[in-house]
Design a protein around this motif. Structure first.
Motif, PDB file in Angstrom:
ATOM      1  N   ILE A   1      62.916  40.416  60.831  1.00 23.57           N
ATOM      2  CA  ILE A   1      62.260  40.237  62.312  1.00 23.57           C
ATOM      3  C   ILE A   1      62.329  40.879  63.987  1.00 23.57           C
ATOM      4  O   ILE A   1      62.979  41.667  63.651  1.00 23.57           O
ATOM      5  CB  ILE A   1      63.493  38.439  62.920  1.00 23.57           C
ATOM      6  CG1 ILE A   1      62.740  37.325  61.204  1.00 23.57           C
ATOM      7  CG2 ILE A   1      62.481  37.575  64.021  1.00 23.57           C
ATOM      8  CD1 ILE A   1      64.341  36.432  62.022  1.00 23.57           C
ATOM      9  N   ALA A   2      61.266  40.740  64.184  1.00 19.46           N
ATOM     10  CA  ALA A   2      60.762  41.903  65.797  1.00 19.46           C
ATOM     11  C   ALA A   2      61.957  41.742  66.425  1.00 19.46           C
ATOM     12  O   ALA A   2      62.042  40.721  66.769  1.00 19.46           O
ATOM     13  CB  ALA A   2      58.563  42.058  65.661  1.00 19.46           C
ATOM     14  N   ARG A   3      62.364  42.674  67.031  1.00 23.62           N
ATOM     15  CA  ARG A   3      63.146  42.413  68.393  1.00 23.62           C
ATOM     16  C   ARG A   3      61.628  41.554  69.253  1.00 23.62           C
ATOM     17  O   ARG A   3      61.242  41.866  69.717  1.00 23.62           O
ATOM     18  CB  ARG A   3      63.532  44.378  68.634  1.00 23.62           C
ATOM     19  CG  ARG A   3      64.589  44.703  68.543  1.00 23.62           C
ATOM     20  CD  ARG A   3      64.347  46.421  68.459  1.00 23.62           C
ATOM     21  NE  ARG A   3      63.108  46.462  68.950  1.00 23.62           N
ATOM     22  CZ  ARG A   3      62.822  47.625  69.297  1.00 23.62           C
ATOM     23  NH1 ARG A   3      64.706  48.031  69.654  1.00 23.62           N
ATOM     24  NH2 ARG A   3      61.976  48.069  69.914  1.00 23.62           N
TER      25      ARG A   3
ATOM     26  N   LEU B   1      56.421  43.315  63.757  1.00 22.63           N
ATOM     27  CA  LEU B   1      57.066  44.751  62.572  1.00 22.63           C
ATOM     28  C   LEU B   1      56.137  46.118  62.186  1.00 22.63           C
ATOM     29  O   LEU B   1      56.847  46.354  61.911  1.00 22.63           O
ATOM     30  CB  LEU B   1      57.213  44.337  61.563  1.00 22.63           C
ATOM     31  CG  LEU B   1      58.489  42.612  61.964  1.00 22.63           C
ATOM     32  CD1 LEU B   1      58.379  41.872  60.658  1.00 22.63           C
ATOM     33  CD2 LEU B   1      59.812  43.370  62.185  1.00 22.63           C
ATOM     34  N   TRP B   2      54.798  46.086  63.457  1.00 25.79           N
ATOM     35  CA  TRP B   2      54.030  47.124  63.317  1.00 25.79           C
ATOM     36  C   TRP B   2      54.361  48.514  64.252  1.00 25.79           C
ATOM     37  O   TRP B   2      53.005  49.128  64.659  1.00 25.79           O
ATOM     38  CB  TRP B   2      52.650  46.830  62.549  1.00 25.79           C
ATOM     39  CG  TRP B   2      53.218  45.552  61.663  1.00 25.79           C
ATOM     40  CD1 TRP B   2      53.112  44.243  62.178  1.00 25.79           C
ATOM     41  CD2 TRP B   2      53.447  45.684  60.459  1.00 25.79           C
ATOM     42  NE1 TRP B   2      53.461  43.013  61.418  1.00 25.79           N
ATOM     43  CE2 TRP B   2      53.406  44.141  59.820  1.00 25.79           C
ATOM     44  CE3 TRP B   2      53.952  46.667  59.800  1.00 25.79           C
ATOM     45  CZ2 TRP B   2      53.878  43.507  58.439  1.00 25.79           C
ATOM     46  CZ3 TRP B   2      54.542  45.983  58.904  1.00 25.79           C
ATOM     47  CH2 TRP B   2      54.419  44.755  57.708  1.00 25.79           C
ATOM     48  N   ASP B   3      55.586  49.116  65.176  1.00 25.10           N
ATOM     49  CA  ASP B   3      54.713  50.284  65.643  1.00 25.10           C
ATOM     50  C   ASP B   3      54.321  49.612  66.895  1.00 25.10           C
ATOM     51  O   ASP B   3      53.477  50.248  67.524  1.00 25.10           O
ATOM     52  CB  ASP B   3      54.559  51.518  65.159  1.00 25.10           C
ATOM     53  CG  ASP B   3      55.720  52.309  64.548  1.00 25.10           C
ATOM     54  OD1 ASP B   3      56.454  51.282  64.574  1.00 25.10           O
ATOM     55  OD2 ASP B   3      54.939  52.401  63.144  1.00 25.10           O
TER      56      ASP B   3
ATOM     57  N   ASP C   1      53.469  35.830  60.456  1.00 23.45           N
ATOM     58  CA  ASP C   1      52.640  36.070  61.638  1.00 23.45           C
ATOM     59  C   ASP C   1      53.344  37.374  62.140  1.00 23.45           C
ATOM     60  O   ASP C   1      53.877  38.600  61.124  1.00 23.45           O
ATOM     61  CB  ASP C   1      53.731  34.910  63.063  1.00 23.45           C
ATOM     62  CG  ASP C   1      55.121  35.022  62.634  1.00 23.45           C
ATOM     63  OD1 ASP C   1      55.439  36.064  62.847  1.00 23.45           O
ATOM     64  OD2 ASP C   1      55.396  33.880  62.120  1.00 23.45           O
ATOM     65  N   GLU C   2      53.398  37.451  62.653  1.00 23.73           N
ATOM     66  CA  GLU C   2      53.005  39.547  64.085  1.00 23.73           C
ATOM     67  C   GLU C   2      54.361  40.161  64.191  1.00 23.73           C
ATOM     68  O   GLU C   2      54.890  41.291  64.113  1.00 23.73           O
ATOM     69  CB  GLU C   2      52.194  39.957  65.080  1.00 23.73           C
ATOM     70  CG  GLU C   2      51.938  38.754  66.091  1.00 23.73           C
ATOM     71  CD  GLU C   2      51.294  37.356  66.261  1.00 23.73           C
ATOM     72  OE1 GLU C   2      52.151  36.688  67.224  1.00 23.73           O
ATOM     73  OE2 GLU C   2      51.033  37.637  65.279  1.00 23.73           O
ATOM     74  N   LYS C   3      55.655  38.998  64.245  1.00 24.78           N
ATOM     75  CA  LYS C   3      56.756  39.359  64.467  1.00 24.78           C
ATOM     76  C   LYS C   3      57.946  38.824  62.937  1.00 24.78           C
ATOM     77  O   LYS C   3      58.790  38.779  63.300  1.00 24.78           O
ATOM     78  CB  LYS C   3      57.337  38.335  65.109  1.00 24.78           C
ATOM     79  CG  LYS C   3      56.372  37.994  67.123  1.00 24.78           C
ATOM     80  CD  LYS C   3      56.859  39.018  67.598  1.00 24.78           C
ATOM     81  CE  LYS C   3      56.095  39.056  68.764  1.00 24.78           C
ATOM     82  NZ  LYS C   3      56.444  39.348  69.546  1.00 24.78           N
ATOM     83  N   ARG C   4      57.328  38.738  61.944  1.00 23.89           N
ATOM     84  CA  ARG C   4      58.136  38.461  60.605  1.00 23.89           C
ATOM     85  C   ARG C   4      56.924  38.771  59.725  1.00 23.89           C
ATOM     86  O   ARG C   4      56.640  38.972  58.879  1.00 23.89           O
ATOM     87  CB  ARG C   4      58.755  36.841  60.688  1.00 23.89           C
ATOM     88  CG  ARG C   4      59.149  35.735  61.640  1.00 23.89           C
ATOM     89  CD  ARG C   4      59.486  34.359  61.376  1.00 23.89           C
ATOM     90  NE  ARG C   4      58.512  34.368  60.986  1.00 23.89           N
ATOM     91  CZ  ARG C   4      58.039  32.853  59.879  1.00 23.89           C
ATOM     92  NH1 ARG C   4      59.400  33.163  59.515  1.00 23.89           N
ATOM     93  NH2 ARG C   4      56.915  32.301  59.990  1.00 23.89           N
ATOM     94  N   ALA C   5      57.820  39.851  58.945  1.00 25.19           N
ATOM     95  CA  ALA C   5      57.821  39.618  57.102  1.00 25.19           C
ATOM     96  C   ALA C   5      58.705  39.561  56.781  1.00 25.19           C
ATOM     97  O   ALA C   5      60.130  39.542  56.795  1.00 25.19           O
ATOM     98  CB  ALA C   5      57.138  41.008  56.962  1.00 25.19           C
TER      99      ALA C   5
END
Length: 193
Positions: free
Chosen positions: A69-71, A76-78, A167-171
């Motif tokens: 999970i992104a901060r 998560l993708w720079d 989504d763009e915030k999780r993987a």
């Protein structure tokens, strides 16, 4: 008595503890896997046992699963989603899917990986195949996925990882077993699993 036979005579965990762990994994899998209506396998994706089968693979140690999970304020993708103009509100449309594939492609190519669109898997195709010598093959699924297709590939693929990007915030990264049936280990991991 051989060591293998002894393994089956040793008492295991009580049934209710094992069931509780399985149900916890099922609940988590249902939360993180977004099934798509167009990808549903009739009778399989609706089957409550598909998630149970995946949970059993995790509980028995046949695969590992890890959620990233992104901060806050990042992806998560720079932060490539900002560069590609991806907005939260446009999630899961065709445009969002294409842009996320572009983000993931750029992210891994910048790190020296080869990225192939729509490689064949044991069951169906992945959105992206990501390859580099010395690393396990990585197959990315962007947005929605068929739970049945995921379960099938998790049990059949070896020396691979499957990355679900809802989504763009999780993987969610699933690590499959190696050719000997053991969980893959990174170069940093040493010793028994």
């Amino acid at each position: 008595m051989s060591r293998k036979d002894r393994k089956f005579t040793e008492p295991g965990l009580p049934w209710h503890i094992v069931e509780k762990a399985i149900n916890r994994e099922i609940e988590w899998l249902r939360k993180v896997i977004v099934p798509g209506p167009a990808e549903k396998v009739p009778g399989c994706d609706e089957c409550p046992y598909t998630f149970r089968k995946m949970a059993l693979l995790i509980i028995t140690g046949k695969i590992k699963a890890k959620e990233f999970i992104a901060r806050e304020g990042h992806d998560l993708w720079d932060d490539l989603t900002q560069k590609h103009g991806i907005k939260k509100s446009a999630r899961h449309g065709g445009s969002w899917h294409r842009r996320m594939m572009d983000v993931i492609t750029e992210y891994f190519k910048d790190k020296g990986f080869e990225v192939i669109p729509e490689p064949f898997l044991n069951k169906g195709r992945a959105d992206l195949g990501i390859y580099k010598d010395g690393y396990p093959d990585l197959f990315a699924e962007v947005g929605t996925i068929s739970p049945y297709k995921l379960w099938w590939n998790l049990q059949m693929l070896t020396n691979s990882k499957i990355l679900i990007v809802p989504d763009e915030k999780r993987a969610i990264e699933f690590t499959c077993r190696d050719d000997q049936g053991d969980i893959l280990r990174s170069a940093q991991e040493k010793g028994p699993i």
